[in-house]
Write an enzyme that holds these catalytic residues in place. Structure first.
Site, mmCIF file in Angstrom:
data_model
loop_
_atom_site.group_PDB
_atom_site.id
_atom_site.type_symbol
_atom_site.label_atom_id
_atom_site.label_comp_id
_atom_site.label_asym_id
_atom_site.label_seq_id
_atom_site.Cartn_x
_atom_site.Cartn_y
_atom_site.Cartn_z
ATOM 1 C CE LYS A 69 -4.302 1.079 2.390
ATOM 2 N NZ LYS A 69 -4.981 0.912 3.674
HETATM 3 C C1 E4P Z 1 -8.479 1.934 4.009
HETATM 4 O O1 E4P Z 1 -7.633 1.244 3.489
HETATM 5 C C2 E4P Z 1 -8.272 2.697 5.245
HETATM 6 O O2 E4P Z 1 -7.490 1.925 6.122
HETATM 7 C C3 E4P Z 1 -9.559 2.988 5.962
HETATM 8 O O3 E4P Z 1 -10.686 2.568 5.240
HETATM 9 C C4 E4P Z 1 -9.661 4.352 6.545
HETATM 10 O O4 E4P Z 1 -10.875 4.467 7.228
HETATM 11 P P1 E4P Z 1 -11.177 5.655 8.257
HETATM 12 O O5 E4P Z 1 -11.358 6.909 7.456
HETATM 13 O O6 E4P Z 1 -12.456 5.254 8.932
HETATM 14 O O7 E4P Z 1 -10.006 5.711 9.179
#
Ligand code: E4P
Length: 220
Positions: A83
């Site tokens: 990522k």
């Molecule tokens: C996605 O890969 C992120 O880890 C995640 O969905 C972020 O979510 P949040 O905005 O609720 O922290």
């Protein structure tokens, strides 16, 4: 739509894995830090629980270091997807890692133009954040619709992963918009099961059956 869990918590992953409906996992540095173990260790344990794409995020911010860190993460397990944040350096790293055959998930995407760049860099997954756009009074789901349209127009293979999903309606709307994947916290996945008519109907079925086939003290 594939269902991913947005957590690094092993108990939550084990519980959901038992339902047999989890296709993968997304983590980020905040979620890893919450569990208190180094990323390599935590992610390896996640790979033992869920057989699917597991996103592990780099913390380097400069392309050369991102590429090196990404290569290291990819070596942990065959299911690891590296990522990378949607920055200039992140896109450069995405291009390089993709050329090497390493699968990438470009994260922190907040516009259709950013998603276009990620697809051109060969990203395996793009992660637009729905909830965080809603938080600033923009309609997050419009971004999912825009990216699906843009990718469809040109036949990009990059999968659209609807991220930052905060409640069941986000999941439903992502599926209706055509997102390939929805990632959600355990709590949201658990809520998808709920319907009062399911509970009411089951209660009635069991009561009707018991009236005829079970009297006090008699067991079949
Ligand atoms: C996605 O890969 C992120 O880890 C995640 O969905 C972020 O979510 P949040 O905005 O609720 O922290």
């Amino acid at each position: 739509m594939k269902i991913f869990l947005d957590t690094a918590n092993l108990d939550e992953l084990r519980k959901a894995a038992a339902w047999g409906i989890v296709d993968g996992v997304t983590t980020n540095p905040s979620l890893i830090a919450k569990e208190g173990r180094p990323i390599e260790e935590q992610v390896r344990m996640i790979c033992d629980i869920i057989d699917g794409d597991i996103s592990a995020e780099v913390v380097a911010t400069e392309s050369k270091a991102m590429i090196e860190e990404g290569r290291g993460l990819a070596k942990i397990h065959k299911n690891i997807v590296v990522k990378l944040p949607l920055t200039r350096d992140g896109i450069q790293a995405c291009s390089a890692l993709s050329k090497d055959g390493i699968r990438t998930n470009v994260t922190l995407c907040f516009s259709g133009n950013q998603a276009l760049l990620a697809a051109k860099a060969g990203a395996y997954i793009i992660s637009p954040f729905v909830g965080r756009l809603d938080d600033i009074s923009a309609v997050g789901m419009d971004l999912i619709r825009d990216i699906c349209l843009i990718y469809g127009n040109y036949g990009y293979k990059t999968q659209v992963l609807s991220a930052s999903l905060r409640h069941p309606l986000h999941v439903l709307d992502s599926a209706k918009a055509g997102a390939h994947i929805g990632t959600m916290p355990f709590k949201v996945l658990d809520m998808l099961f709920n319907h009062p008519l399911t509970d009411k109907g089951l209660d009635q079925f069991l009561k009707d059956y018991a009236k005829v086939f079970q009297t006090a003290g008699s067991v079949r």
